[in-house]
Every structure is written in structure tokens, then in C-alpha cells.
Design an enzyme around this catalytic site. Structure first.
Site, short mmCIF file in Angstrom:
data_model
loop_
_atom_site.label_atom_id
_atom_site.label_comp_id
_atom_site.label_asym_id
_atom_site.label_seq_id
_atom_site.Cartn_x
_atom_site.Cartn_y
_atom_site.Cartn_z
N THR A 28 0.84 -1.19 0.00
CA THR A 28 0.00 0.00 0.00
C THR A 28 0.88 1.25 0.00
O THR A 28 1.95 1.26 0.61
CB THR A 28 -0.91 0.00 1.24
N GLY A 29 0.42 2.29 -0.69
CA GLY A 29 1.16 3.54 -0.73
C GLY A 29 1.52 3.92 -2.15
O GLY A 29 1.32 3.15 -3.10
N THR A 31 4.37 4.31 -3.74
CA THR A 31 5.39 3.52 -4.44
C THR A 31 4.83 2.17 -4.85
O THR A 31 5.05 1.69 -5.97
CB THR A 31 6.64 3.35 -3.57
N ASP A 83 6.45 -4.08 -1.50
CA ASP A 83 5.82 -2.99 -0.75
C ASP A 83 6.81 -1.85 -0.60
O ASP A 83 8.02 -2.03 -0.75
CB ASP A 83 5.38 -3.50 0.62
N GLY A 84 6.30 -0.69 -0.30
CA GLY A 84 7.14 0.46 -0.03
C GLY A 84 7.51 0.54 1.44
O GLY A 84 7.19 -0.35 2.23
N ASP A 86 8.47 3.74 4.69
CA ASP A 86 8.69 5.14 5.06
C ASP A 86 10.14 5.40 5.45
O ASP A 86 10.66 6.48 5.21
CB ASP A 86 7.75 5.52 6.21
N LYS A 96 7.04 1.42 8.61
CA LYS A 96 5.96 1.42 7.63
C LYS A 96 4.67 1.85 8.33
O LYS A 96 4.60 1.87 9.54
CB LYS A 96 5.78 0.03 7.02
N GLY A 98 2.78 4.69 6.98
CA GLY A 98 2.37 6.03 6.58
C GLY A 98 1.09 6.02 5.76
O GLY A 98 0.33 6.98 5.78
N GLU A 105 -0.25 -5.09 6.12
CA GLU A 105 1.06 -5.20 5.46
C GLU A 105 1.97 -6.17 6.20
O GLU A 105 2.67 -6.98 5.58
CB GLU A 105 1.72 -3.82 5.39
#
Length: 243
Positions: A28-29, A31, A83-84, A86, A96, A98, A105
Site C-alpha cells: 500500500t502507498g 510507491t 511494498d514500499g 517510510d 511502515k 504512513g 502489510e
């Protein structure tokens, strides 16, 4: 390259690790969304994958772009999660959450054989804590939980503002129906100690420290892609490759 293009390049490099037939955890996010768009292009040209999204937001984007989806109930073991993050430290410990999906996640990452983190160079730090630590909490007893978090942090020599995440003038509610407290503790020298202490607080559902879950980080910068591999055993060095 601007920030969005760096995210695209990191996502493109991660896509090279995806092969036909994989069961994918999808993060999620912003990126992770670039990864979804590139993955959708591959699916449109014949690649077969099954995706397990980490949020309703990601699920909606996957459906819109035609990426086939499953759930962890239907597909409880995954080959890879992308996944991205922070923040990413040299040992691939992450902050993570954010995007507000840290619980799902973390569950999806733990169900995966491998986790690839994609980020731009600005997310790499020597010590975690510049980005506020998201802590997902039960709505019941919010103030008591906040006080317990502050006391627990103080016992570890940490302090700083703890704020309830808001959106549109109201408390942000996660897909699981919880609130998020963003804790600005600053530098966190012992992430495992903080992780264990937070988990001992009854009102804490989960926190955004991801320890020992990421196997690879793909970091995009103006000078190219850096791939960082997590140490395979205690005492071994983290490996760095620059492309």
C-alpha cells in the site's frame, strides 16, 4: 529524475523478480501503486499472477487495472511481497504505516517467502526514527493506551509527541477499524526492545517497525538502482549491489 520517476524505477526493478504463476503480496502507498501499474501491464500481455492486497485502496486499484486478486484465507502462503517503506535502515529494518495499512502489510509480509521493499534514496537512513512511528491501536481506551505508550517509551529513553492521525477533520480509521497514533520519538537505537515493549501494551494492535521481514530493498536514486540484501545469519554483513 523527480520523486515519482524514482518510485517508478524502483518498482520496475522489483517487477524483474516476478515470474509467471507467482502468488504476490501487494503493498500500500504511492510507491506500491507504481508497482501495481507496471504489474498490470504485464498481466495485460499474458503474465499469470495472483495478488493479495494489503489494503482496500490497493485492492480497488488492482481491480481497476485488471490484476487478479485473492485473499490470505484463499491463498495463505505467498511467494513474494512487494511494498514500499517510510524508512529503511542498513539492516533492512523498516518503519511502515504512513499509508495506514501497517497491520495488513505485516501479516501479508509474514506470510511471504520473500519481501522486496521499493523506495527512493530519501527513505534510507542510518537509524530509524526521523519518520514518526505509526502505532495501530484499539479505539476503546485510546487515551489510556496513549499514556501507556508514552510511559513505555520513556522507560527506553524515548520521548516526543504522540498524535492521533486525522483525515478530513476526523480520526483516521484503518481497514480493520482501528485508530493510528503517530509517535515522534526521534532516533530509535534499539528497535527490537521498542517492538517488544509496544506489543506488551494491551491496547496496541500492531506497530510500524518491520524487523526481519524484508529480504531485499531496491532503492532508486539519481545515480541508478541500489539493491540491498538482508544478512542471512547473525553476524553476517548486509550486501549492497549498485546497478
Amino acid at each position: 529524475m523527480d520523486a515519482r520517476q524514482l518510485k517508478v524505477e524502483a518498482a520496475r526493478a522489483a517487477l524483474a523478480h516476478v515470474s509467471d504463476g507467482m502468488r504476490l503480496g501487494i503493498g500500500t502507498g504511492t510507491t506500491a501503486e507504481e508497482f501495481v501499474r507496471l504489474l498490470a501491464d504485464k498481466v495485460a500481455t499474458g503474465m499469470t499472477v495472483i495478488g493479495v492486497p494489503t489494503s482496500e485502496r490497493t485492492a480497488a486499484l488492482c481491480r481497476e487495472l485488471g490484476v487478479p486478486l485473492s485473499t490470505l484465507e484463499e491463498t495463505p502462503e505467498l511467494d513474494l511481497t512487494v511494498d514500499g517503506a517510510d524508512e529503511v535502515d542498513p539492516e533492512l529494518t523498516l518503519i511502515k504505516g504512513g499509508g495506514g495499512a501497517l497491520l495488513r502489510e505485516k501479516i501479508v509480509a509474514a506470510a511471504s517467502q520473500r519481501m522486496i521493499v521499493i523506495a527512493d534514496r530519501s527513505k534510507m537512513v542510518e537509524t530509524l526514527g526521523r519518520f514518526p512511528l505509526p502505532i495501530e491501536v484499539n479505539q476503546f481506551g485510546l487515551r489510556a493506551t496513549e499514556i501507556a505508550i508514552a510511559k513505555t517509551a520513556a522507560d527506553l529513553g524515548l520521548s516526543g509527541p504522540i498524535t492521533l492521525r486525522m483525515t478530513g477533520g476526523q480520526a483516521f480509521v484503518t481497514d480493520g477499524g482501528h485508530f493510528i497514533l503517530d509517535a515522534s520519538f526521534g532516533r530509535i537505537p534499539d528497535t527490537r526492545a521498542l517492538s517488544n515493549a509496544l506489543h506488551a501494551i494491551p491496547g496496541v494492535v500492531e506497530h510500524g517497525l518491520f524487523i526481519g521481514l524484508a529480504s531485499t530493498a531496491i532503492i532508486a536514486g539519481g545515480d541508478g538502482i541500489q539493491t540491498v540484501h538482508a544478512a542471512r545469519k547473525p553476524g553476517s554483513s548486509t550486501n549492497h549491489d549498485v546497478a
